[in-house]
Write a protein that holds these residues in place. Structure first.
Motif, PDB file in Angstrom:
ATOM      1  N   LEU A 360      -3.947  16.527 -57.796  1.00 15.48           N
ATOM      2  CA  LEU A 360      -2.616  17.051 -57.453  1.00 15.48           C
ATOM      3  C   LEU A 360      -1.758  16.037 -56.714  1.00 15.48           C
ATOM      4  N   ASP A 361      -0.436  16.045 -57.038  1.00 14.87           N
ATOM      5  CA  ASP A 361       0.529  15.294 -56.239  1.00 14.87           C
ATOM      6  C   ASP A 361       1.010  16.259 -55.151  1.00 14.87           C
ATOM      7  N   LEU A 362       0.536  16.032 -53.933  1.00 21.66           N
ATOM      8  CA  LEU A 362       0.798  16.974 -52.847  1.00 21.66           C
ATOM      9  C   LEU A 362       2.297  17.106 -52.558  1.00 21.66           C
ATOM     10  N   ILE A 366       4.388  20.641 -52.471  1.00 21.38           N
ATOM     11  CA  ILE A 366       5.228  21.075 -51.340  1.00 21.38           C
ATOM     12  C   ILE A 366       6.613  21.477 -51.849  1.00 21.38           C
ATOM     13  N   GLU A 367       7.183  20.651 -52.727  1.00 21.16           N
ATOM     14  CA  GLU A 367       8.524  20.968 -53.277  1.00 21.16           C
ATOM     15  C   GLU A 367       8.474  22.313 -54.010  1.00 21.16           C
ATOM     16  N   ASP A 368       7.404  22.530 -54.800  1.00 24.79           N
ATOM     17  CA  ASP A 368       7.280  23.787 -55.553  1.00 24.79           C
ATOM     18  C   ASP A 368       7.161  24.974 -54.603  1.00 24.79           C
ATOM     19  N   LEU A 372       9.392  28.357 -54.226  1.00 24.14           N
ATOM     20  CA  LEU A 372       8.816  29.706 -54.276  1.00 24.14           C
ATOM     21  C   LEU A 372       9.229  30.510 -53.043  1.00 24.14           C
ATOM     22  N   ALA A 373       9.140  29.869 -51.865  1.00 21.32           N
ATOM     23  CA  ALA A 373       9.468  30.566 -50.621  1.00 21.32           C
ATOM     24  C   ALA A 373      10.935  30.976 -50.628  1.00 21.32           C
ATOM     25  N   ARG A 374      11.795  30.064 -51.085  1.00 19.17           N
ATOM     26  CA  ARG A 374      13.230  30.371 -51.145  1.00 19.17           C
ATOM     27  C   ARG A 374      13.461  31.528 -52.100  1.00 19.17           C
ATOM     28  N   GLY A 375      12.784  31.487 -53.255  1.00 23.92           N
ATOM     29  CA  GLY A 375      12.923  32.552 -54.255  1.00 23.92           C
ATOM     30  C   GLY A 375      12.468  33.893 -53.694  1.00 23.92           C
ATOM     31  N   ASP A 376      11.530  33.866 -52.752  1.00 19.88           N
ATOM     32  CA  ASP A 376      11.039  35.105 -52.142  1.00 19.88           C
ATOM     33  C   ASP A 376      11.938  35.565 -51.001  1.00 19.88           C
ATOM     34  N   GLY A 377      13.043  34.860 -50.779  1.00 17.29           N
ATOM     35  CA  GLY A 377      13.979  35.262 -49.718  1.00 17.29           C
ATOM     36  C   GLY A 377      13.684  34.588 -48.391  1.00 17.29           C
ATOM     37  N   TYR A 378      12.785  33.585 -48.392  1.00 13.10           N
ATOM     38  CA  TYR A 378      12.499  32.886 -47.136  1.00 13.10           C
ATOM     39  C   TYR A 378      13.148  31.507 -47.152  1.00 13.10           C
ATOM     40  N   ARG A 398      -4.002  23.970 -57.260  1.00 16.68           N
ATOM     41  CA  ARG A 398      -2.548  24.010 -57.056  1.00 16.68           C
ATOM     42  C   ARG A 398      -2.071  25.343 -56.484  1.00 16.68           C
ATOM     43  N   PHE A 399      -2.544  26.458 -57.094  1.00 21.64           N
ATOM     44  CA  PHE A 399      -1.989  27.760 -56.725  1.00 21.64           C
ATOM     45  C   PHE A 399      -2.440  28.180 -55.327  1.00 21.64           C
ATOM     46  N   GLN A 400      -3.687  27.806 -54.986  1.00 25.50           N
ATOM     47  CA  GLN A 400      -4.175  28.167 -53.655  1.00 25.50           C
ATOM     48  C   GLN A 400      -3.415  27.396 -52.578  1.00 25.50           C
ATOM     49  N   ILE A 401      -3.146  26.118 -52.839  1.00 25.09           N
ATOM     50  CA  ILE A 401      -2.441  25.324 -51.825  1.00 25.09           C
ATOM     51  C   ILE A 401      -0.976  25.767 -51.732  1.00 25.09           C
ATOM     52  N   GLN A 402      -0.406  26.113 -52.886  1.00 26.65           N
ATOM     53  CA  GLN A 402       0.961  26.657 -52.866  1.00 26.65           C
ATOM     54  C   GLN A 402       0.997  27.924 -52.012  1.00 26.65           C
TER      55      GLN A 402
END
Ligand code: ADP
Length: 507
Positions: A360-362, A366-368, A372-378, A398-402
């Protein structure tokens, strides 16, 4: 000079001492008199001045000879149509009417037409008004203002123009309206910021400081609420502007403002629904997990309890019944082993579907996660990203670290929102721990921080200080990081907010 035709009216003959020609020549506007065949009969000195010809050169020629070639044919048709219904009116419709000067220059003119009947013959009097550059520019400006006005009406925006040197702002009528009519057309920037809701003021000011910074993009983009009096409804405005820099200094920011109250209300409602659904889902998962554990542990625990009672009885007998006690203790041991085995089986089953680790490119993860956080309203915080450009790849899912990153960002945003922090900031940094061959990710916020008591229990399952929290976020995050070969911890000494760190092994 052309000889006067016999049938031509007596232009020079005085009537009560003044001839038609005297009057014609005395008028300051440029005038041409044209007969029914389109031939120029008379031109006054102003007209001669205007086109640079002498009267002899004009007289008897078709009027089309003095307009540019490209308009001639059209003009002839126009002239014929006019003569079918001659009346006093302007020619064209502010379209480009052009006269050809002797030296080839084209002169823009307004022309008004008046039919004159003299001795039963019809003539047309042309009064020419030069449209100078200034009126042309004024006309173009008026047109573009009208166009702008129409666009503004269609997309319903207000306009602002900030003078960055004198710290003044021009607000058009719509923007004044958006601000609840509590600002005038020309006000100081401070007066403008004063109508911004106090919770959003610092954000608005920070966005302005960023916009006038010559090292940044020069974009002024922010969202804020307007100060409302009494129980007026909340009103949200978004502004978008572009800074003009002169010699490296911000001079002016021009932009538009829009009412986004409805969008904000919809977002808030959706966010509430999402939160409720997520909490419900987490509660269901927690309940199912706990019942599964209870179901698996129930019988060995009951058996252990029964064996323990037997041991107690055997120990109370005189003499002590050692064989019975030993037998019962064996039973306890076996049941405890069984319980452990069942728990192990359950964990194995739950971990059965865990996703594989990958290279993974960490920085990208982080960017992803931020998206996701912004999309969730955060969203809505100032972000400082301190990424390491040439960071080696890590080995993780990837998904766990996200999930871990989203949890940490979400906790930070919630803490800052609850504490009403005026300018919320999150810094995410990545660095290399060369000795351990690990990447270190740190996430810090400028929220209220974590007190000593909370620090001790923060990773305990079901520990929460939030009214609708479940207290599983950090314990799950820690388990996920550990499952990927890293560690997650909170910095107990960080005092300007909260700071979490986690590590992940490089490939
Ligand atoms: P939940 O979010 O459901 O409360 P978590 O396990 O994610 O569960 O967090 C546990 C608690 O840790 C929170 O209720 C909060 O008190 C505290 N906490 C977590 N992150 C932060 C933070 N960034 N700032 C302050 N407190 C925090």
């Amino acid at each position: 000079m052309k000889t006067k035709s016999i049938t031509e009216p007596p232009w020079d003959e005085p009537l009560n001492g003044i001839s038609f020609k005297d009057l014609f020549d005395a008028v300051t506007e440029a005038m041409l008199l044209v007969d029914a065949c389109g031939k120029i009969v008379m031109a006054n000195p102003s007209a001669l001045d205007l086109c640079g010809y002498t009267l002899n050169e004009l007289r008897g020629h078709e009027v089309e000879a003095f307009i540019p070639q490209r308009f001639r044919e059209h003009h002839r048709c126009y002239r014929k149509q006019y003569l079918e219904n001659p009346r006093k009116r302007p020619m064209g419709n502010h379209s480009n009417l052009v006269l050809l000067h002797r030296d080839g220059d084209e002169i823009s003119v307004d022309i008004s037409l008046s039919p004159i009947t003299i001795q039963q013959r019809i003539y047309v009097l042309l009064v020419l008004n030069v449209i100078d550059r200034r009126s042309q520019a004024e006309y173009a400006l008026r047109e573009s203002q009208e166009r702008l006005w129409l666009i503004k009406q269609m997309i319903d925006v207000g306009i602002f123009d900030i003078d960055c040197v004198n710290h003044k702002i021009y607000c058009d009528e719509r923007l004044q309206e958006l601000c609840g009519n509590s600002v005038n057309e020309n006000i100081t920037l401070n007066d403008f910021f004063a109508v911004v809701h106090h919770d959003d003021r610092a954000n608005c000011q920070a966005a302005f400081d960023k916009a006038i910074n010559p090292h940044m993009s020069g974009e002024y983009r922010t969202e804020f609420r307007i100060m409302q009096s009494g129980n007026q409804k909340e009103r949200w405005i978004t502004i978008l502007g572009e800074t003009q820099f002169v010699m490296g200094k911000a001079k002016r920011i021009v932009g538009i403002a829009r009412d986004i109250t409805q969008r904000k209300q919809r977002e808030k409602m959706l966010q509430q629904h999402r939160n409720e659904t997520e909490t419900l889902f987490k509660q269901q998962v927690a309940m199912i997990t706990v019942s599964a554990i209870a179901h698996e542990l129930n019988s060995p625990l009951t058996a252990i309890s029964a064996y323990s009672e037997v041991v107690l009885h055997a120990l109370n007998e005189t003499p002590i019944d050692c064989d019975r006690a030993r037998e019962a203790m064996n039973g306890c041991f076996e049941q405890a082993q069984l319980a452990g085995g069942k728990l192990y089986e359950l964990l194995n089953f739950l971990q059965h579907n865990t996703a594989e680790a990958e290279v993974l490119d960490l920085n990208q993860v982080i960017e992803d996660a931020l998206l996701l956080a912004r999309g969730d309203g955060y969203g809505g915080f100032n972000l400082m990203l301190e990424l390491e450009p040439c960071l080696p790849a890590v080995n993780a899912n990837r998904f766990q670290i996200q999930r871990v990153l989203v949890n940490l960002i979400r906790n930070a945003v919630e803490a800052m929102r609850t504490a009403n922090i005026p300018v919320s900031e999150i810094t995410i940094s990545v660095e290399t721990l060369a000795k351990e061959n690990m990447a270190l990710v740190s996430i810090r916020d400028n929220g209220p921080g974590i007190d000593q008591d909370t620090l001790k229990r923060i990773f305990n399952p079901f520990f929460t200080t939030k009214p609708t929290g479940l207290g599983m976020g950090l314990s799950i995050s820690r388990a996920l990081v550990e499952a990927n070969g890293g560690r997650l911890w909170v910095d107990p000494d960080f005092k300007q907010g909260a700071q979490f760190h986690f590590t992940l092994p490089f490939v």
